[in-house]
Design a protein around this motif. Sequence first.
Motif, PDB file in Angstrom:
ATOM      1  N   ASN A   1      54.106  36.957  40.270  1.00  0.00           N
ATOM      2  CA  ASN A   1      53.545  37.082  41.648  1.00  0.00           C
ATOM      3  C   ASN A   1      54.598  37.638  42.584  1.00  0.00           C
ATOM      4  OD1 ASN A   1      51.025  36.091  41.000  1.00  0.00           O
ATOM      5  ND2 ASN A   1      51.338  34.023  41.274  1.00  0.00           N
TER       6      ASN A   1
ATOM      7  N   VAL B   1      33.711  40.235  40.172  1.00  0.00           N
ATOM      8  CA  VAL B   1      32.931  39.048  40.169  1.00  0.00           C
ATOM      9  C   VAL B   1      31.768  39.240  41.290  1.00  0.00           C
ATOM     10  CG1 VAL B   1      34.910  37.743  39.338  1.00  0.00           C
ATOM     11  CG2 VAL B   1      34.970  38.139  41.961  1.00  0.00           C
TER      12      VAL B   1
ATOM     13  N   LEU C   1      44.445  42.052  33.406  1.00  0.00           N
ATOM     14  CA  LEU C   1      44.085  40.457  33.684  1.00  0.00           C
ATOM     15  C   LEU C   1      43.048  40.379  34.976  1.00  0.00           C
ATOM     16  CD1 LEU C   1      45.139  37.565  33.094  1.00  0.00           C
ATOM     17  CD2 LEU C   1      46.646  37.826  35.014  1.00  0.00           C
ATOM     18  N   SER C   2      42.076  39.573  34.826  1.00  0.00           N
ATOM     19  CA  SER C   2      40.786  39.394  35.391  1.00  0.00           C
ATOM     20  C   SER C   2      41.260  39.261  36.897  1.00  0.00           C
ATOM     21  CB  SER C   2      40.267  38.179  35.115  1.00  0.00           C
ATOM     22  OG  SER C   2      40.812  36.888  35.332  1.00  0.00           O
ATOM     23  N   THR C   3      42.557  38.362  37.262  1.00  0.00           N
ATOM     24  CA  THR C   3      42.676  38.145  38.678  1.00  0.00           C
ATOM     25  C   THR C   3      43.417  39.295  39.614  1.00  0.00           C
ATOM     26  OG1 THR C   3      44.468  37.235  37.931  1.00  0.00           O
ATOM     27  CG2 THR C   3      42.693  35.833  38.545  1.00  0.00           C
ATOM     28  N   LEU C   4      44.074  40.337  38.688  1.00  0.00           N
ATOM     29  CA  LEU C   4      44.640  41.462  39.073  1.00  0.00           C
ATOM     30  C   LEU C   4      44.074  42.282  40.077  1.00  0.00           C
ATOM     31  CD1 LEU C   4      47.746  42.101  39.153  1.00  0.00           C
ATOM     32  CD2 LEU C   4      47.138  44.058  37.536  1.00  0.00           C
TER      33      LEU C   4
ATOM     34  N   GLY D   1      51.619  40.417  38.424  1.00  0.00           N
ATOM     35  CA  GLY D   1      50.833  39.597  38.127  1.00  0.00           C
ATOM     36  C   GLY D   1      51.648  38.452  37.149  1.00  0.00           C
TER      37      GLY D   1
ATOM     38  N   HIS E   1      34.262  40.241  33.839  1.00  0.00           N
ATOM     39  CA  HIS E   1      35.040  39.157  33.974  1.00  0.00           C
ATOM     40  C   HIS E   1      36.171  39.523  35.031  1.00  0.00           C
ATOM     41  CE1 HIS E   1      38.423  42.374  32.846  1.00  0.00           C
ATOM     42  NE2 HIS E   1      39.225  41.299  32.504  1.00  0.00           N
ATOM     43  N   ARG E   2      36.442  40.689  35.549  1.00  0.00           N
ATOM     44  CA  ARG E   2      37.039  40.880  36.787  1.00  0.00           C
ATOM     45  C   ARG E   2      36.187  41.542  38.198  1.00  0.00           C
ATOM     46  NH1 ARG E   2      36.738  45.100  33.309  1.00  0.00           N
ATOM     47  NH2 ARG E   2      36.554  47.214  34.065  1.00  0.00           N
TER      48      ARG E   2
ATOM     49  N   PRO F   1      36.372  43.306  45.894  1.00  0.00           N
ATOM     50  CA  PRO F   1      37.097  42.568  46.983  1.00  0.00           C
ATOM     51  C   PRO F   1      37.321  43.334  48.262  1.00  0.00           C
ATOM     52  CG  PRO F   1      38.571  42.973  45.152  1.00  0.00           C
ATOM     53  CD  PRO F   1      37.484  43.159  44.648  1.00  0.00           C
TER      54      PRO F   1
ATOM     55  N   GLY G   1      41.514  41.544  41.853  1.00  0.00           N
ATOM     56  CA  GLY G   1      41.094  40.831  43.064  1.00  0.00           C
ATOM     57  C   GLY G   1      42.338  40.714  43.885  1.00  0.00           C
ATOM     58  N   LEU G   2      43.688  40.403  43.458  1.00  0.00           N
ATOM     59  CA  LEU G   2      44.667  40.193  44.055  1.00  0.00           C
ATOM     60  C   LEU G   2      45.072  41.334  44.925  1.00  0.00           C
ATOM     61  CD1 LEU G   2      46.846  38.061  41.593  1.00  0.00           C
ATOM     62  CD2 LEU G   2      46.084  37.215  44.040  1.00  0.00           C
TER      63      LEU G   2
END
Length: 396
Positions: free
Chosen positions: A229, A75, A191-194, A226, A72-73, A45, A196-197
């Motif tokens: 949030n 992307v 966690l996959s989104t972490l 996460g 998975h993370r 990102p 990215g955030l």
Amino acid sequence: MSLFSAGEWQQYQRHIQLEQVGIEGQFRLKNATVLVVGAGGLGCPVVMYLGAAGVGKITIIDGDSVSQSNLHRQVLYAFSDIGKPKASVASDRVKQNNPFISVSDITTHLSAANIDELIAKVDIVLDCTDNFATRLLLNEACLAHRKPWVYASVLGLEGQLALFMPSSACFRCVFPDLPTDIADCNSAGVLSTLPGLVGLLQANTCLEYLLNPQQENLSRLHLFSGKNNQIRSISLQQNPQCDACAPSDRGAAKQAELNTSTSDDEVNIHEAEKSLLALGPQVFVQQLLAVRNLKGSSDSAVRKHAVLLDVRSTDEHRGFNIGGQCLPLSDDFTDVFHAKHAERTKSIFIYCQSGKRSYEAAALLQAKGYGRVYSLEGGLGELLRHPKLVEKLQEG
């Protein structure tokens, strides 16, 4: 000549419309140079958003290749990229989104052998790695070269972020006793989104710095959860006993060796910006012409919104000048200027022979409340070394 090409103007319209960015801010981004260490979960990102934002030169260094467990993370990569060098694939993806910037890739790991050469060339470094050894290396090198760097880490459902400035608490102030058995994403998962955030927060921190390098950057460690949030921040204090950044005669001597002047052939607003803007010839001319073109093409419009000022003597001005008004630097300089130009929102471009008098004049006007004051660094002596710039002025 425009500051941006037609394609760039289209690409960055939504940025330029923002009051907090505008033309000058976008031009700072265009002239910025960033080093991104690591092209994994955080780096993906980071490089995409810095590239999309228009950061002019991005170097990505990562010695690893894409693996299926990354996908998975991370992307940015596709299944078909498995086995390919991360840095190369990431570089290609960024350039596909924004062809108007320069993106280079280095497919080796950061090391003591290459770090000094890489860091010396950039404005800011982003740590997107997952190991303390690299962070220690970055911390030492960034302190030595007086470069800011953005640290970030993720594990499980938690993330951390901090901007380390040369004059603030450093990484070793925060982590004096480094853990030897800490888990990483490979062993503990994430966690996959972490990434990215946290990577987005890292990119945003970088952009904030590049757009406002003179702002007060409070030293803080941001902790992101996460799970709920939530972000909480911890104020950081410099450790006077820190092995890395504590003042010492040896450190001062080493820094003195690193203080070198910026080449006028590679002008960078961020590097030139101090208490006021002292611009090298290229940027000075581009900024002046940009204001003229934006405010209108008629002579009356130019006189209303932009002031080109020669602070040499009338004889020097008569001998040779690049246009504008002649107002010699004197004891009553600011009073005389204010009588002619009471409006403090004008853009004022000042020049002299060597840059010394123009800088002094710019400082005087800035102290009187004029906010958009630009001094020609090196003066006419330096400008005349660039004939094409003089031609642009004459044409504009």
